[in-house]
Design an enzyme around this catalytic site. Structure first.
Site, PDB file in Angstrom:
ATOM      1  N   HIS A 109       0.832  -1.199   0.000  1.00  0.00           N
ATOM      2  CA  HIS A 109       0.000   0.000   0.000  1.00  0.00           C
ATOM      3  C   HIS A 109       0.870   1.254   0.000  1.00  0.00           C
ATOM      4  O   HIS A 109       2.041   1.216   0.364  1.00  0.00           O
ATOM      5  CB  HIS A 109      -0.916   0.009   1.218  1.00  0.00           C
ATOM      6  CG  HIS A 109      -1.972  -1.055   1.185  1.00  0.00           C
ATOM      7  ND1 HIS A 109      -2.853  -1.244   2.218  1.00  0.00           N
ATOM      8  CD2 HIS A 109      -2.302  -1.981   0.245  1.00  0.00           C
ATOM      9  CE1 HIS A 109      -3.685  -2.234   1.926  1.00  0.00           C
ATOM     10  NE2 HIS A 109      -3.355  -2.703   0.733  1.00  0.00           N
ATOM     11  N   GLU A 145       0.898   3.928   1.923  1.00  0.00           N
ATOM     12  CA  GLU A 145       1.406   4.403   3.205  1.00  0.00           C
ATOM     13  C   GLU A 145       2.682   3.676   3.608  1.00  0.00           C
ATOM     14  O   GLU A 145       3.649   4.309   4.028  1.00  0.00           O
ATOM     15  CB  GLU A 145       0.346   4.232   4.308  1.00  0.00           C
ATOM     16  CG  GLU A 145      -0.917   5.030   4.081  1.00  0.00           C
ATOM     17  CD  GLU A 145      -2.018   4.260   3.358  1.00  0.00           C
ATOM     18  OE1 GLU A 145      -3.205   4.545   3.617  1.00  0.00           O
ATOM     19  OE2 GLU A 145      -1.698   3.372   2.525  1.00  0.00           O
ATOM     20  N   CYS A 152      -6.110   1.866   5.828  1.00  0.00           N
ATOM     21  CA  CYS A 152      -6.848   0.647   6.164  1.00  0.00           C
ATOM     22  C   CYS A 152      -6.658   0.298   7.635  1.00  0.00           C
ATOM     23  O   CYS A 152      -5.659   0.646   8.265  1.00  0.00           O
ATOM     24  CB  CYS A 152      -6.451  -0.506   5.252  1.00  0.00           C
ATOM     25  SG  CYS A 152      -4.746  -1.054   5.391  1.00  0.00           S
ATOM     26  N   CYS A 177      -2.562  -0.232   7.587  1.00  0.00           N
ATOM     27  CA  CYS A 177      -1.759   0.970   7.341  1.00  0.00           C
ATOM     28  C   CYS A 177      -1.910   1.970   8.480  1.00  0.00           C
ATOM     29  O   CYS A 177      -0.960   2.689   8.804  1.00  0.00           O
ATOM     30  CB  CYS A 177      -2.139   1.609   6.010  1.00  0.00           C
ATOM     31  SG  CYS A 177      -1.618   0.617   4.589  1.00  0.00           S
TER      32      CYS A 177
END
Length: 150
Positions: free
Chosen positions: A53, A55, A78, A87
């Site tokens: 992801h 982040e 998330c 995250c």
């Protein structure tokens, strides 16, 4: 950070997200820009294929510079464990002091929980900056979650 600065850095996060459209399925293309003392210390988008992801990639680039930084993220971080950990937890562990989010994540596994975790950890949170622009970038993802009906 000034409102002008917030807009500028969220625009940068949106540009990162835009660069991944059509390449990050099954996940949405998210952009994340980490800023400390007015300087970008890490920036990324969701990787091709949906992982890692945005982040976690931006945090890896920033390293220790993430401590005390502001994260500009185009979609709420998330809050569930899937193939990777949440995250929101990664941002908390990094020591960021503030998180500015464009759009809340309607996925029932997140739906406000990412922001709630950040707030509970003492991170200042703002949501809705450039929301319309973020919504436009994520229309395919958002269509998976129909609006509640009476």
């Amino acid at each position: 950070m000034s409102r002008t600065g917030d807009l500028r850095f969220m625009d940068a996060a949106l540009a990162w997200a835009r660069s991944g459209i059509g390449r990050t399925a099954p996940n949405p293309s998210v952009g994340c820009v980490l800023v400390k003392d007015g300087k970008v210390v890490g920036a990324a988008r969701t990787a091709d294929g949906g992982r890692p992801h945005a982040e976690t990639q931006a945090l890896a680039i920033a390293g220790d510079a993430a401590r005390g930084a502001t994260a500009y993220v185009t979609l709420e971080p998330c809050a569930h464990t899937g193939v990777t950990g949440p995250c929101a937890d990664a941002l908390i562990a990094s020591g960021i002091s503030r998180c500015v989010v464009a759009l809340l994540d309607p996925d029932p596994r997140v739906d406000g929980d990412g922001l709630a975790r950040l707030v509970e950890a003492g991170v200042a949170v703002e949501a809705g900056l450039r929301e319309d622009e973020a919504r436009g970038l994520k229309s395919e993802f958002l269509s998976r979650f129909p609006a509640p009906r009476p």
